[in-house]
Design an enzyme around this catalytic site. Structure first.
Site, mmCIF file in Angstrom:
data_model
loop_
_atom_site.group_PDB
_atom_site.id
_atom_site.type_symbol
_atom_site.label_atom_id
_atom_site.label_comp_id
_atom_site.label_asym_id
_atom_site.label_seq_id
_atom_site.Cartn_x
_atom_site.Cartn_y
_atom_site.Cartn_z
ATOM 1 N N THR A 61 0.839 -1.192 0.000
ATOM 2 C CA THR A 61 0.000 0.000 0.000
ATOM 3 C C THR A 61 0.879 1.250 0.000
ATOM 4 O O THR A 61 2.107 1.162 -0.140
ATOM 5 C CB THR A 61 -1.042 -0.050 1.150
ATOM 6 O OG1 THR A 61 -1.932 1.043 1.005
ATOM 7 C CG2 THR A 61 -0.401 -0.013 2.531
ATOM 8 N N LYS A 65 3.282 1.526 -3.991
ATOM 9 C CA LYS A 65 2.619 0.825 -5.098
ATOM 10 C C LYS A 65 3.325 0.986 -6.446
ATOM 11 O O LYS A 65 3.227 0.105 -7.294
ATOM 12 C CB LYS A 65 1.157 1.271 -5.205
ATOM 13 C CG LYS A 65 0.287 0.705 -4.091
ATOM 14 C CD LYS A 65 -1.168 1.063 -4.289
ATOM 15 C CE LYS A 65 -2.027 0.371 -3.232
ATOM 16 N NZ LYS A 65 -3.455 0.561 -3.470
ATOM 17 N N ASN A 86 -0.343 -3.843 -6.007
ATOM 18 C CA ASN A 86 -0.789 -3.927 -4.604
ATOM 19 C C ASN A 86 -0.619 -5.328 -4.028
ATOM 20 O O ASN A 86 -0.963 -5.565 -2.869
ATOM 21 C CB ASN A 86 -2.247 -3.465 -4.449
ATOM 22 C CG ASN A 86 -3.244 -4.554 -4.796
ATOM 23 O OD1 ASN A 86 -3.000 -5.365 -5.697
ATOM 24 N ND2 ASN A 86 -4.354 -4.609 -4.090
ATOM 25 N N ASP A 101 -6.761 -4.222 -6.903
ATOM 26 C CA ASP A 101 -7.645 -3.086 -6.598
ATOM 27 C C ASP A 101 -8.714 -2.894 -7.677
ATOM 28 O O ASP A 101 -9.837 -2.476 -7.376
ATOM 29 C CB ASP A 101 -6.824 -1.788 -6.477
ATOM 30 C CG ASP A 101 -6.053 -1.712 -5.161
ATOM 31 O OD1 ASP A 101 -6.470 -2.348 -4.179
ATOM 32 O OD2 ASP A 101 -5.021 -1.013 -5.130
ATOM 33 N N GLY A 123 -11.358 12.616 -8.147
ATOM 34 C CA GLY A 123 -10.009 12.341 -7.666
ATOM 35 C C GLY A 123 -9.193 11.740 -8.795
ATOM 36 O O GLY A 123 -9.759 11.177 -9.750
ATOM 37 N N ALA A 124 -7.864 11.899 -8.691
ATOM 38 C CA ALA A 124 -6.997 11.372 -9.761
ATOM 39 C C ALA A 124 -5.718 10.777 -9.183
ATOM 40 O O ALA A 124 -4.672 10.832 -9.795
ATOM 41 C CB ALA A 124 -6.673 12.490 -10.757
ATOM 42 N N ARG A 148 -9.354 18.155 -8.313
ATOM 43 C CA ARG A 148 -9.011 19.508 -7.855
ATOM 44 C C ARG A 148 -7.848 20.073 -8.672
ATOM 45 O O ARG A 148 -7.913 21.176 -9.166
ATOM 46 C CB ARG A 148 -8.641 19.365 -6.372
ATOM 47 C CG ARG A 148 -8.281 20.586 -5.657
ATOM 48 C CD ARG A 148 -8.051 20.241 -4.211
ATOM 49 N NE ARG A 148 -6.886 19.376 -3.999
ATOM 50 C CZ ARG A 148 -6.346 19.132 -2.830
ATOM 51 N NH1 ARG A 148 -6.872 19.667 -1.751
ATOM 52 N NH2 ARG A 148 -5.299 18.340 -2.711
ATOM 53 N N LEU A 210 -15.120 5.225 -2.128
ATOM 54 C CA LEU A 210 -14.002 4.320 -1.802
ATOM 55 C C LEU A 210 -13.526 4.483 -0.362
ATOM 56 O O LEU A 210 -12.870 3.603 0.181
ATOM 57 C CB LEU A 210 -12.834 4.530 -2.786
ATOM 58 C CG LEU A 210 -13.167 4.346 -4.265
ATOM 59 C CD1 LEU A 210 -11.886 4.328 -5.097
ATOM 60 C CD2 LEU A 210 -13.983 3.084 -4.535
ATOM 61 N N TYR A 212 -13.807 4.110 3.489
ATOM 62 C CA TYR A 212 -14.626 3.193 4.305
ATOM 63 C C TYR A 212 -14.570 3.495 5.802
ATOM 64 O O TYR A 212 -15.134 2.756 6.604
ATOM 65 C CB TYR A 212 -14.289 1.726 4.039
ATOM 66 C CG TYR A 212 -12.876 1.303 4.326
ATOM 67 C CD1 TYR A 212 -12.440 1.069 5.620
ATOM 68 C CD2 TYR A 212 -11.989 1.106 3.281
ATOM 69 C CE1 TYR A 212 -11.143 0.673 5.868
ATOM 70 C CE2 TYR A 212 -10.686 0.713 3.513
ATOM 71 C CZ TYR A 212 -10.274 0.491 4.813
ATOM 72 O OH TYR A 212 -8.987 0.101 5.044
#
Ligand code: NAP
Length: 269
Positions: A61, A65, A86, A101, A123-124, A148, A210, A212
């Site tokens: 993680t 990665k 991952n 993933d 998000g990117a 953003r 995504l 949690y």
């Protein structure tokens, strides 16, 4: 005893040991799964240890990665396509990196059994890459990515053959499936933030957050109030983990039972 574990930094309270150690117990396997907090500079030494000790499998993680890729013997086509590894496993004596993933994002959407035509990922970063790859694999007619920092959205869009949407305009054409891959809504300073800037969503939208922790983010609460179908980030975590378990042991775990185990741990706080 077979040895498995997760590397990352900082690791915090990873749920991966909970899932995998429960899985070994379910199948009566002599194996254990540990959490190895590994800062960036310690990564090469850790990979040397995997080789020397014959560690059977590793979850990878943040922040490793991408960095782990040149240290491996093989990188799967899937991991190359997403640009991130991952999962480490041994394949005929070679240390291989792959990516589960994408599967983690794909399965919860496939399980809906709905026809989805358009998808927008907010998000990117790393999680967005898996989400966009999953939406592409679903064969949607249109996939967009909004971030953003527009440059990052443009780069990701070009790489994956999707469309970049300006962050200020992300709400203008609500998609069939909306995926949040930003940390907005995550416990801590961002918990009260919502990446969807409007007061409602069309009720036919599928909303997949995504994040949690918490399980019900501000976005998912808004989606529920709007009558949308919602998917929590725990589903991505669960399915990427079940796929790892299968790759390492060749065995399946019951998804419903595994989810209960994870929910029980999350509810303990
Ligand atoms: P990342 O690579 O750091 O990317 C984070 C993305 O979120 C970037 O595009 C960033 O935009 C954007 N962002 C960050 N803060 C923001 C803000 N205040 N307002 C708007 N956009 C913001 O992180 P990642 O690995 O993709 O992870 C993102 C989230 O996904 C995590 O918070 C985690 O909760 C979740 N995740 C879940 C799973 C799972 O199994 N369910 C797995 C991985 C990640 P800029 O480019 O503009 O900085």
């Amino acid at each position: 005893m077979d040895q498995y574990g997760i590397i990352g930094h900082p690791l915090g309270h990873s749920l991966s040991p909970v899932l995998h150690n429960w899985g070994y117990a379910q199948h009566g396997l002599e194996a254990r799964y540990d959490a190895w907090d590994t800062p960036h500079e310690a990564l090469p030494a850790f990979i040397a240890r995997v080789r020397a000790e014959g560690i059977q499998g590793v979850s990878v993680t943040i922040p490793h990665k991408q960095a782990v890729m040149p240290l491996l013997d093989r990188v799967s086509t899937k991991a190359r396509a997403v640009g991130a590894v991952n999962t480490l496993l041994w394949d005929r004596g070679l240390l291989k990196g792959t990516n589960t993933d994408v599967t983690g994002c794909l399965i919860p959407l496939q399980e809906l059994g709905r026809t989805l035509r358009t998808g927008l990922v907010l998000g990117a970063g790393g999680a967005a890459r898996a989400a966009v790859a999953a939406l592409n694999e679903l064969g949607l007619d249109w996939v967009g990515v909004s971030n953003r920092n527009r440059d990052k959205a443009d780069k990701l869009a070009l790489e994956f053959g999707v469309e970049a949407v300006d962050w200020q305009e992300r709400y203008k054409n609500p998609p069939d499936v909306l995926v949040n891959s930003t940390p907005l809504g995550m416990s801590g300073s961002l918990e009260n933030e919502n990446p969807w800037p409007m007061r409602s969503l069309p009720s036919e939208t599928v909303v997949f957050d995504l994040v949690y922790n918490p399980l019900k983010t501000k976005l998912l609460l808004l989606a529920e109030q709007s009558g949308c179908t919602t998917i929590s980030g725990l589903e991505m975590f669960l399915h990427q983990g079940l796929k790892q378990f299968k790759l390492w042991t060749g065995l399946d775990l019951d998804a419903d039972a595994a989810r209960e185990v994870l929910l029980a741990r999350l509810n303990q706080g």
